[in-house]
Design an enzyme around this catalytic site. Structure first.
Site, PDB file in Angstrom:
ATOM      1  N   ASP A   1       0.120  -0.006  -5.288  1.00 12.58           N
ATOM      2  CA  ASP A   1      -1.102   0.304  -4.664  1.00 12.58           C
ATOM      3  C   ASP A   1      -2.282   0.928  -5.450  1.00 12.58           C
ATOM      4  OD1 ASP A   1      -1.431   3.124  -2.416  1.00 12.58           O
ATOM      5  OD2 ASP A   1      -2.806   2.852  -4.341  1.00 12.58           O
TER       6      ASP A   1
ATOM      7  N   GLY B   1       4.778   6.606  -1.385  1.00 15.64           N
ATOM      8  CA  GLY B   1       6.104   6.696  -1.650  1.00 15.64           C
ATOM      9  C   GLY B   1       7.204   5.968  -0.611  1.00 15.64           C
TER      10      GLY B   1
ATOM     11  N   CYS C   1       1.627  -1.043   0.356  1.00 14.51           N
ATOM     12  CA  CYS C   1       0.331   0.129   0.375  1.00 14.51           C
ATOM     13  C   CYS C   1       0.983   1.066   0.325  1.00 14.51           C
ATOM     14  CB  CYS C   1      -1.167   0.192   1.305  1.00 14.51           C
ATOM     15  SG  CYS C   1      -1.961  -1.466   1.642  1.00 14.51           S
TER      16      CYS C   1
ATOM     17  N   ASP D   1       1.012  -1.126   4.873  1.00 14.34           N
ATOM     18  CA  ASP D   1       0.402  -0.184   5.746  1.00 14.34           C
ATOM     19  C   ASP D   1      -0.887   0.523   5.076  1.00 14.34           C
ATOM     20  OD1 ASP D   1       0.525   2.637   7.245  1.00 14.34           O
ATOM     21  OD2 ASP D   1       1.370   3.075   5.813  1.00 14.34           O
TER      22      ASP D   1
ATOM     23  N   CYS E   1      -1.287   3.768  10.827  1.00 12.48           N
ATOM     24  CA  CYS E   1      -1.774   5.132  11.128  1.00 12.48           C
ATOM     25  C   CYS E   1      -2.404   5.229  12.704  1.00 12.48           C
ATOM     26  CB  CYS E   1      -0.908   6.172  10.505  1.00 12.48           C
ATOM     27  SG  CYS E   1      -2.174   6.628  10.101  1.00 12.48           S
TER      28      CYS E   1
ATOM     29  N   LYS F   1       8.050   5.330   2.496  1.00 14.77           N
ATOM     30  CA  LYS F   1       8.248   4.430   3.677  1.00 14.77           C
ATOM     31  C   LYS F   1       8.904   3.187   2.350  1.00 14.77           C
ATOM     32  CE  LYS F   1       5.416   3.894   7.260  1.00 14.77           C
ATOM     33  NZ  LYS F   1       3.945   4.613   6.876  1.00 14.77           N
TER      34      LYS F   1
END
Length: 400
Positions: A247, A229, A225, A287, A340, A231
């Site tokens: 993605d 970009g 995911c 993520d 998050c 990470k």
């Protein structure tokens, strides 16, 4: 623009946002229509708008109404400023307070914490004794963090280079790559260190998540995911890996080639369906889409737009993604599930359910971060396929 004119501009923008316009769109439209506004004016108005969005309930209570006027008026009162000096009605200034604006009421506990009523029970359950301190932290502006690209420089050298351009930073303990900008953050994108890929904007907690991933030279890694970009680039800077980014909406990755070139990283973009053909992978990072509750300081609209229905939809998406990516991990490899979010139902609740329905998987690390640790709220569960685990290892978020 005078300070009072800036307040009037913020009021108009907030009214459009309260009417359903996205905040960034409302700010952009105002900026395009207000060529008289200098860069300092635009920055000041933006700060007023986002301060009001972060503190929407408490400012509305202090201002007597949940309107643009009420929020701006309440913000001034909460800051201890003299309202009558600015709400004069003269020139471009807002009109003087009237009616309910003259008699603000004391806020309830949740109003003072700017917490949505319906989410409070779940947040209390998830955060425990940290509930009130975390919600208070989310009412304030987030620090600006940089990730030092260790493939091109080190933290001390990057800090010195930025300082030479008037950008003051300090190391942050969440990650060895993290610098917190303490002075002149708005100069960053014009700095040589940023333009030439030695530093990137990235939250310190996000950097800590990447630092906790098991990466070794030559590993085949998938950022499932990937979004913009961030990470992916952080992983590429840690070790020479065979890195792919994916993605569900490839348009989110449109800036990744330029960012990767600037950072000196190689990232292969995969279209939907391609990860299955390129697997298996040593590590898959998922993520996943989530409530964003850990990043409400940066994206405060999400606090007020989230609904029970949307949260249920997100949880269904998270569960589906876990089941989609699990077969992409080689035996002995790792699946890193990240959000998050501050909500247990999106975090350990999801991975616990996955482990119950997925024999042959085990949890090897878990990391929970909140704004009390300095960065955004983040969660990581590192799972291993066919791994042998003696127990859960809690990582210390304050370790450097």
């Amino acid at each position: 623009m005078t300070p009072a004119a800036r307040l009037s501009a913020a009021i108009g923008i907030l009214d459009r946002i309260l009417g359903g316009a996205p905040a960034e769109q409302a700010l952009t439209n105002w900026g395009r229509a207000s060529r008289f506004a200098g860069s300092g004016d635009r920055a000041a108005v933006r700060d007023l708008v986002f301060d009001a969005l972060r503190c929407r309930r408490s400012f509305a209570r202090a201002g007597g109404a949940e309107t643009g006027r009420g929020l701006v008026l309440g913000g001034l009162r909460m800051a201890g400023q003299e309202v009558g000096d600015l709400f004069t009605g003269e020139g471009h200034a807002p009109a003087p307070p009237a009616g309910s604006e003259l008699k603000p009421q004391a806020p309830s506990e949740l109003e003072a914490l700017d917490c949505p009523d319906w989410l409070a029970p779940a947040l209390r359950d998830s955060l425990g004794a940290d509930f009130a301190p975390v919600m208070e932290a989310l009412r304030h502006r987030a620090p600006v963090f940089l990730r030092v690209n260790l493939a091109r420089t080190d933290r001390a050298a990057a800090a010195a280079e930025l300082a030479a351009e008037g950008i003051v930073t300090q190391p942050h303990p969440l990650a060895e790559t993290a610098l917190e900008v303490t002075e002149n953050p708005r100069r960053l994108q014009a700095s040589a260190a940023y333009r030439e890929g030695r530093v990137e904007l990235q939250d310190a907690a996000s950097q800590a998540i990447v630092a906790a991933l098991p990466l070794a030279s030559g590993d085949r890694v998938l950022d499932y995911c990937a979004g913009g970009g961030g990470k992916s680039l952080a992983m590429a800077a840690r070790a020479p890996i065979d890195l792919s980014a994916h993605d569900a909406d490839p348009r989110r990755m449109r800036d990744l080639p330029e960012r990767a070139a600037r950072a000196g990283a190689e990232v292969r973009r995969l279209a939907p369906g391609a990860p299955e053909r390129r697997g298996p992978f040593d590590l898959v990072l998922a993520d996943v889409p989530c409530s964003g509750s850990g990043s409400w300081r940066r994206a405060p609209e999400g606090k007020w737009s989230l609904t029970p229905e949307r949260l249920a939809e997100l949880r269904a998406i998270q569960s589906t993604i876990l089941d989609e990516v699990a077969p992409l991990v080689r035996p002995g490899g790792h699946l890193a599930y990240a959000t998050c979010s501050l909500l247990a139902s999106e975090n350990a609740g999801q991975t616990d359910a996955f482990l119950e329905r997925s024999p042959g998987w085990a949890r090897v690390h878990q990391l929970r971060l909140t704004p009390l640790d300095g960065g955004d709220g983040f969660f990581l569960d590192l799972l291993q396929r066919n791994g042998s685990v003696s127990g859960l290892c809690e990582l210390d978020p304050r370790a450097d």
